[in-house]
Design a protein around this motif. Structure first.
Motif, short mmCIF file in Angstrom:
data_model
loop_
_atom_site.label_atom_id
_atom_site.label_comp_id
_atom_site.label_asym_id
_atom_site.label_seq_id
_atom_site.Cartn_x
_atom_site.Cartn_y
_atom_site.Cartn_z
N GLY A 127 0.80 -1.22 0.00
CA GLY A 127 0.00 0.00 0.00
C GLY A 127 0.83 1.27 0.00
O GLY A 127 0.34 2.33 -0.40
N LEU A 128 2.09 1.18 0.40
CA LEU A 128 2.95 2.37 0.40
C LEU A 128 3.18 2.91 -1.01
O LEU A 128 3.44 4.10 -1.19
N PRO A 135 9.12 4.45 -7.50
CA PRO A 135 9.31 3.25 -6.68
C PRO A 135 9.62 3.61 -5.23
O PRO A 135 10.34 4.58 -4.96
N VAL A 136 9.11 2.82 -4.29
CA VAL A 136 9.27 3.09 -2.87
C VAL A 136 10.23 2.06 -2.26
O VAL A 136 9.97 0.85 -2.33
N PRO A 137 11.35 2.48 -1.66
CA PRO A 137 12.26 1.54 -1.00
C PRO A 137 11.60 0.97 0.27
O PRO A 137 11.06 1.73 1.08
N HIS A 150 3.85 0.64 -7.93
CA HIS A 150 2.48 0.39 -8.38
C HIS A 150 2.30 0.94 -9.78
O HIS A 150 2.64 2.10 -10.06
N LEU A 151 1.78 0.10 -10.67
CA LEU A 151 1.50 0.52 -12.04
C LEU A 151 -0.01 0.64 -12.20
O LEU A 151 -0.72 -0.37 -12.21
N PRO A 152 -0.53 1.86 -12.30
CA PRO A 152 -1.98 2.06 -12.40
C PRO A 152 -2.60 1.32 -13.57
O PRO A 152 -3.69 0.77 -13.46
#
Length: 267
Positions: A127-128, A135-137, A150-152
């Motif tokens: 969810g982050l 991209p979220v580490p 996340h790719l919408p």
């Protein structure tokens, strides 16, 4: 219409229009007119082939100057990055007495040695990335930074291992399946080096072939030149200039004049 060389082509059979001089020569049985019409068809075919040859040559020149060198450089960079990253993965891999890989992953600040709780924690962190464009580490795996994205489009989540290079795999809803995908992604870095090296060799061979192909002249260049010269000669012989075009009203007017004179003599 796409500016690309067509795979097939055909000639317009109604394209040629005869001038008055040509019709006159044809009616008189002049063999030159038939030769000219045959040359028109042949030259149209040759010009189409030459246009396709030139288009292919321009495309090859572009690939030689830009395309192939860029792809070869990309392969070299991938090989260099993958070599470093494969060494990193190997240094951070531990095997047990049976030769099996010992699982270990860091998610945020916690280190997991068991797959099931690690898999659940990974799903909880997805969810982050939901509202993030980048991209979220979220941790580390095999000595490489672990990111999620996340790719919408398609509503997909991807995991990324980032070292000297970047390697990505799609995540699902399976707790243990995601960890298997991560392991396969990390362990697949070293085998990818050989595949990339083979691709580089193929690109270099294609570059060499393109450099030889672009040097080849149009095969029917001599035939095109000779037929063009012959057509020019025929056009001169057939008097295709505008001054040779006459109207068909004069014979009719002369006939009417003769008839009036003949009638006056009878009176």
């Amino acid at each position: 219409m796409t500016s690309k060389s067509p795979a097939r082509s055909c000639d317009d059979m109604d394209e040629a229009a005869l001038s008055y001089a040509e019709v006159k020569a044809l009616a008189a049985g002049n063999p030159l007119i038939k030769e000219k019409m045959d040359l028109d068809v042949q030259l149209t075919r040759l010009k189409t082939l030459k246009a396709a040859h030139d288009s292919q040559r321009y495309e090859l020149e572009n690939k030689i100057a830009i395309g192939f060198p860029a792809e070869i450089r990309k392969c070299k960079e991938q090989i260099e990055n993958a070599t470093v990253d494969a060494s990193t993965v190997k240094e951070h891999s531990v095997v047990d007495a049976d030769g099996k890989d010992v699982f270990c992953i860091q998610l945020e600040k916690k280190v997991y040695y068991e797959k099931e709780p690690a898999g659940k924690a990974l799903l909880g962190l997805l969810g982050l990335a939901l509202n993030s464009e980048k991209p979220v580490p979220i941790g580390y795996f095999k000595g490489m930074e672990l990111q999620i994205q996340h790719l919408p489009f398609g509503n997909e989540y991807h995991a990324r291992l980032v070292g000297s290079g970047t390697y990505s795999t799609q995540l699902g809803a399976d707790v243990l399946g995601n960890l298997t995908r991560l392991s396969n992604l990390a362990n697949g870095i070293e085998p990818s080096i050989e595949k990339t090296r083979n691709m580089q060799i193929q690109l270099e061979q294609q570059l060499a072939s393109a450099e030889e192909e672009v040097k080849r002249p149009f095969p029917q260049a001599t035939e095109l030149t000779e037929k063009s010269k012959r057509l020019a000669v025929l056009e001169g012989l057939l008097n295709m200039n505008d001054k040779d075009i006459v109207t068909d009203t004069e014979p009719e007017q002369q006939c009417q004049t003769d008839n009036r004179q003949h009638g006056q003599e009878e009176r």
